[in-house]
Motif scaffolding. Structure first.
Motif: not given
Lengths: 243, 180, 184
Positions: A17-18, A21-23
């Motif tokens: 999932s990482a 969802q990183v920016s």
């Protein structure tokens, strides 16, 4: 067994999932020196300290002792703190700047202390300690400064708030050595344990070799570093500290 | 941090707040050291054991049952650490023996204190530890029983016999029964 | 516990107290030594272990049912994810090459930020779009040594389990990351 499965599932899930969802952020602040000075002029800083900063800042920017982005953040945090704190911190920074010593990292430390919510005397004490160690380190290492490097590469500074650490200077090295000594002492290490301090500084410099500092600079420092030199720095720093 | 409650410090430590754990160490270091010394009888070893006990306790903190008394649990951890060290040291060193040249001088107060100290600290561990927990840590018989994993009746017996042993040791040393 | 003679007890109490108090000096700074030892004992790993163990600890028995249910849901979720990515999910390191990944497990937090010398200690928010409690951010940083910490609902979290080292400053921990290959 169930626990192991659960942990494995959790780890796998986090890993998967990482990625979704990183920016991506580049923490780079481009602030012009004039902008900081303009901001400072209109700021609510006490008049006396404001005058000191307006007098010393332009040359500090010019000599690359202070990075505008760091200074701006520092002033923004300083405004609103008690006048006695502002005056003490200003006095410490002024002394360093007039001696031609970079103060970026100490301004950063002040910002850090404020965001940590520490009390003013705790911040002042630690900044004073770090400044004293920095002045002593600068003096103790002066005889070993490579002549050729002198002013050629003063455009790069420590802290790397701005990019390009390709040509770090002797000043950067001095700051790193001083900060390592201070970290050791502030972290609860024994002031008189010169051998321990030296080993700590050495390992810090080895970590920085080729990332924060050039290998040549680090090697030069490792050559001259010894417990006696650490003793000279610490003894002098704490005379200043007790003054 | 002086006025922060113990439970809060423990909960913060559980969340990884080392500062909070440092405060726990400050509060309990005398107790832990005393317990370790009761087992090991050597200052340097007791110091090592105390440090190790606090590290072990931190690592095992999530096993600590919050409804139990923290100090009792910490003493149990300390006793385990100290006994492990003792085992590693193999044989327990011979108890220091007290030689008195002249029994008469022992009646002097200073000498008597020395003699009692010698007698207490040369007791076998099984008697020494309950005495230290009772007189130094101020634990109740029930708490000692929990910390040492013994029956309360056994603790009572050991306290009684420990004291009797001190007395007989003093007699051996030449201290008259009246002085005790 | 009945003793027939108060003086006997007092003598024993004194004997014990004297021996222990005489060694008092050895206890000075013990808390610092303990903290240092704990901090250097591969905390990066043990913090995760502690967190996971605390989730699974027997104390949490009331919640055990919920965890088992959660685990089942996770398995289902992973099944769906693997199906969607057809056994080739994009691995984390591929993204990390573009920057440095900062991640923190903070279930239940409303806001997680990172502060560090790279931003002059100005907070940069981390994100958790799917609400699984893992907050992440990728920062593009030039080679060097960086000091930072997380702010979880404005609370200082100075020990990132993924940090290279920790330093103590102003009475608390700060995490450190070394970025770039270095050359030795």
């Amino acid at each position: 067994m169930r626990k192991a499965l659960f942990v494995a599932a959790l780890a796998l899930f986090m890993g998967l999932s990482a990625s979704a969802q990183v920016s991506l952020v580049v923490p780079q602040s481009q602030v012009a020196p004039e902008e900081v000075l303009r901001w400072l002029r209109q700021s609510a800083l006490p008049a006396q300290e404001k005058a000191i900063w307006l007098r010393i800042l332009p040359q500090a920017f010019e000599k690359d002792l202070v990075e505008p982005g760091i200074a701006q953040s520092f002033f923004q945090r300083l405004v609103g703190t008690p006048p006695s704190f502002i005056s003490e911190i200003t006095a410490i920074m002024e002394e360093l700047i007039l001696k031609g010593i970079p103060t970026d990292h100490l301004m950063n430390k002040v910002s850090q202390g404020v965001i940590m919510g520490r009390n003013w005397s705790m911040i002042t004490n630690e900044i004073r300690l770090r400044a004293a160690v920095l002045v002593a380190t600068e003096e103790a290492l002066k005889p070993y400064k490579p002549a050729a490097e002198a002013k050629a590469a003063v455009s790069v500074r420590v802290g790397s708030f701005t990019i390009q650490a390709e040509t770090p200077t002797w000043e950067d090295l001095v700051v790193e050595v001083a900060e390592a000594i201070s970290d050791f002492i502030v972290g609860g290490g024994d002031l008189n344990d010169w051998i321990g301090i030296e080993a700590f500084v050495r390992s810090r410099l080895m970590q920085l070799r080729g990332r924060g500092l050039s290998p040549g600079l680090v090697d030069r420092a490792l050559e001259v570093l010894n417990p006696e030199l650490v003793g000279v720095i610490v003894s002098q720093a704490f005379q200043i500290e007790r003054r | 941090m002086g006025d922060v409650g113990e439970l809060e410090l423990i909960q913060r430590s559980l969340e990884g707040d080392l500062e909070a754990w440092g405060e726990i160490v400050v509060r309990y270091k005398r107790m832990v050291f005393g317990t370790a010394l009761a087992v090991l009888r050597n200052w340097a070893d007791a110091e090592d054991a105390a440090q190790e006990a606090f590290i072990r306790a931190y690592e095992k903190l999530h096993y600590y049952d919050l409804s139990r008394k923290f100090s009792t649990w910490l003493i149990t951890v300390t006793i385990n650490v100290a006994k492990n060290m003792l085992r590693k040291r193999k044989a327990e060193p011979e108890p220091k023996t007290f030689h008195s040249e002249d029994p008469a001088t022992l009646v002097a107060r200073e000498e008597l204190r020395k003699a009692v100290k010698e007698a207490v600290w040369s007791l076998p561990e099984g008697y020494r530890l309950p005495l230290v927990l009772y007189y130094w840590e101020g634990l109740s018989v029930e708490e000692i029983a929990k910390a040492m994993r013994l029956k309360p009746a056994t603790v009572k017996t050991r306290l009684f016999r420990g004291r009797a042993l001190v007395k007989s040791k003093l007699l051996e040393m030449g201290v008259t029964a009246d002085a005790v | 516990m009945q003793f027939e003679n108060w003086r006997d007890e007092e003598l024993i109490r004194q004997a014990i107290a004297e021996e222990i108090s005489a060694a008092e000096a050895r206890l000075e700074g013990l808390e610092k030594r303990v903290i240092q030892a704990i901090a250097t004992r591969d905390l990066a790993r043990s913090a995760w272990k502690r967190w996971i163990r605390s989730v699974l600890s027997p104390r949490a028995s009331a919640l055990r049912f919920a965890y088992v249910l959660g685990a089942l849901l996770l398995f289902v979720g992973i099944g769906i994810l693997i199906g969607r990515f057809s056994f080739a999910p994009k691995p984390l390191p591929a993204l990390a090459q573009e920057g440095t990944v900062f991640a923190l497990a903070a279930p239940g937090a409303h806001k997680v930020e990172i502060v560090g010398d790279f931003s002059a200690w100005k907070p940069i928010p981390l994100v958790d779009p799917d609400g699984d409690g893992v907050w992440t951010l990728i920062l593009k940083l030039p080679p060097g040594r960086y000091e930072y910490a997380f702010l979880v609902d404005d609370r200082w979290v100075g020990q990132d389990p993924n940090a290279d080292e920790y330093v103590r400053t102003m009475g608390d921990y700060t995490s450190v990351r070394y970025i770039g290959g270095g050359s030795s």
